[in-house]
Design a protein around this motif. Sequence first.
Motif, PDB file in Angstrom:
ATOM      1  N   TYR A   1     -46.938  -7.561   9.036  1.00 37.82           N
ATOM      2  CA  TYR A   1     -45.871  -7.557   8.032  1.00 37.82           C
ATOM      3  C   TYR A   1     -45.441  -6.119   7.760  1.00 37.82           C
ATOM      4  O   TYR A   1     -46.258  -5.204   7.767  1.00 37.82           O
TER       5      TYR A   1
ATOM      6  N   TYR B   1     -43.377  -4.006   4.644  1.00 35.46           N
ATOM      7  CA  TYR B   1     -42.847  -4.025   3.285  1.00 35.46           C
ATOM      8  C   TYR B   1     -42.272  -2.652   2.967  1.00 35.46           C
ATOM      9  O   TYR B   1     -42.663  -1.647   3.547  1.00 35.46           O
TER      10      TYR B   1
ATOM     11  N   GLN C   1     -41.530  -0.071  -0.397  1.00 29.70           N
ATOM     12  CA  GLN C   1     -41.826   0.176  -1.805  1.00 29.70           C
ATOM     13  C   GLN C   1     -41.004   1.360  -2.266  1.00 29.70           C
ATOM     14  O   GLN C   1     -41.299   2.511  -1.920  1.00 29.70           O
TER      15      GLN C   1
ATOM     16  N   LEU D   1     -43.269  -4.139  -4.116  1.00 35.94           N
ATOM     17  CA  LEU D   1     -43.027  -4.168  -2.683  1.00 35.94           C
ATOM     18  C   LEU D   1     -41.996  -5.226  -2.336  1.00 35.94           C
ATOM     19  O   LEU D   1     -42.011  -6.329  -2.872  1.00 35.94           O
ATOM     20  N   GLU D   2     -41.126  -4.865  -1.399  1.00 36.86           N
ATOM     21  CA  GLU D   2     -40.140  -5.811  -0.896  1.00 36.86           C
ATOM     22  C   GLU D   2     -40.521  -6.193   0.525  1.00 36.86           C
ATOM     23  O   GLU D   2     -40.725  -5.316   1.369  1.00 36.86           O
ATOM     24  N   PHE D   3     -40.545  -7.474   0.800  1.00 40.81           N
ATOM     25  CA  PHE D   3     -40.823  -7.961   2.142  1.00 40.81           C
ATOM     26  C   PHE D   3     -39.666  -7.587   3.066  1.00 40.81           C
ATOM     27  O   PHE D   3     -38.496  -7.736   2.703  1.00 40.81           O
TER      28      PHE D   3
ATOM     29  N   LYS E   1     -44.731 -14.604   3.222  1.00 42.65           N
ATOM     30  CA  LYS E   1     -44.130 -13.603   2.355  1.00 42.65           C
ATOM     31  C   LYS E   1     -44.874 -13.472   1.036  1.00 42.65           C
ATOM     32  O   LYS E   1     -44.940 -14.415   0.265  1.00 42.65           O
TER      33      LYS E   1
ATOM     34  N   THR F   1     -44.636 -12.112  -2.493  1.00 45.54           N
ATOM     35  CA  THR F   1     -43.682 -11.623  -3.481  1.00 45.54           C
ATOM     36  C   THR F   1     -44.470 -10.909  -4.554  1.00 45.54           C
ATOM     37  O   THR F   1     -45.356 -11.497  -5.174  1.00 45.54           O
TER      38      THR F   1
END
Lengths: 114, 112
Positions: A33, A35, A37, A43-45, B99, B101
Amino acid sequence: GAGVSQSPSNKVTEKGKDVELRCDPISGHTALYWYRQRLGQGLEFLIYFQGNSAPDKSGLPSDRFSAERTGESVSTLTIQRTQQEDSAVYLCASSLGLLPNEQFFGPGTRLTVL
Amino acid sequence: AQSVTQPDIHITVSEGASLELRCNYSYGATPYLFWYVQSPGQGLQLLLKYFSGDTLVQGIKGFEAEFKRSQSSFNLRKPSVHWSDAAEYFCAVLRGASKLTFGTGTRLQVTL
């Protein structure tokens, strides 16, 4: 064993330049993954790789962002024509890919766009 | 839409005092919930997780969290805070297969 590693740890670039950020996941982890920040935010995916499946790119903020992964190992996040709003810490995580899963995070790459 | 809310941006406690960090989530299905800690210059470290079963979960470093479905909450607690606990704490919910969040985080300051 070794954790998730990321390089470089810091990157300063000029607006308009392209950058590549690298992530080495934990050996044996099929899921990876990315992310982002931003300062003072959560944190944003961005994107998710699972084995040989098509990646989930739903979090990529624009077509300037792309990522690749070689098999179940290294991943590279590329940002083209960087903008100042791209300045952030980019975090990579990996997991065994089993539900539910625990994601193990790397130390991040701090990107500064001047 | 699924979301995670951490209403406290910044909390200051004295060393030895108890701590509770709040987290509320909005998620339609059974949530998988996490608390992560981020120390300056460090990556995120998992403190604890809730998947199912006992609603009071124990984590590392003496932390615990309680899942309350009726309140859509997953608050993090520690009975006695140490100066080394000063860090940023993030609550997160797993959406679907992949995901996480995250909430916007709570920065904990510990005074001696």
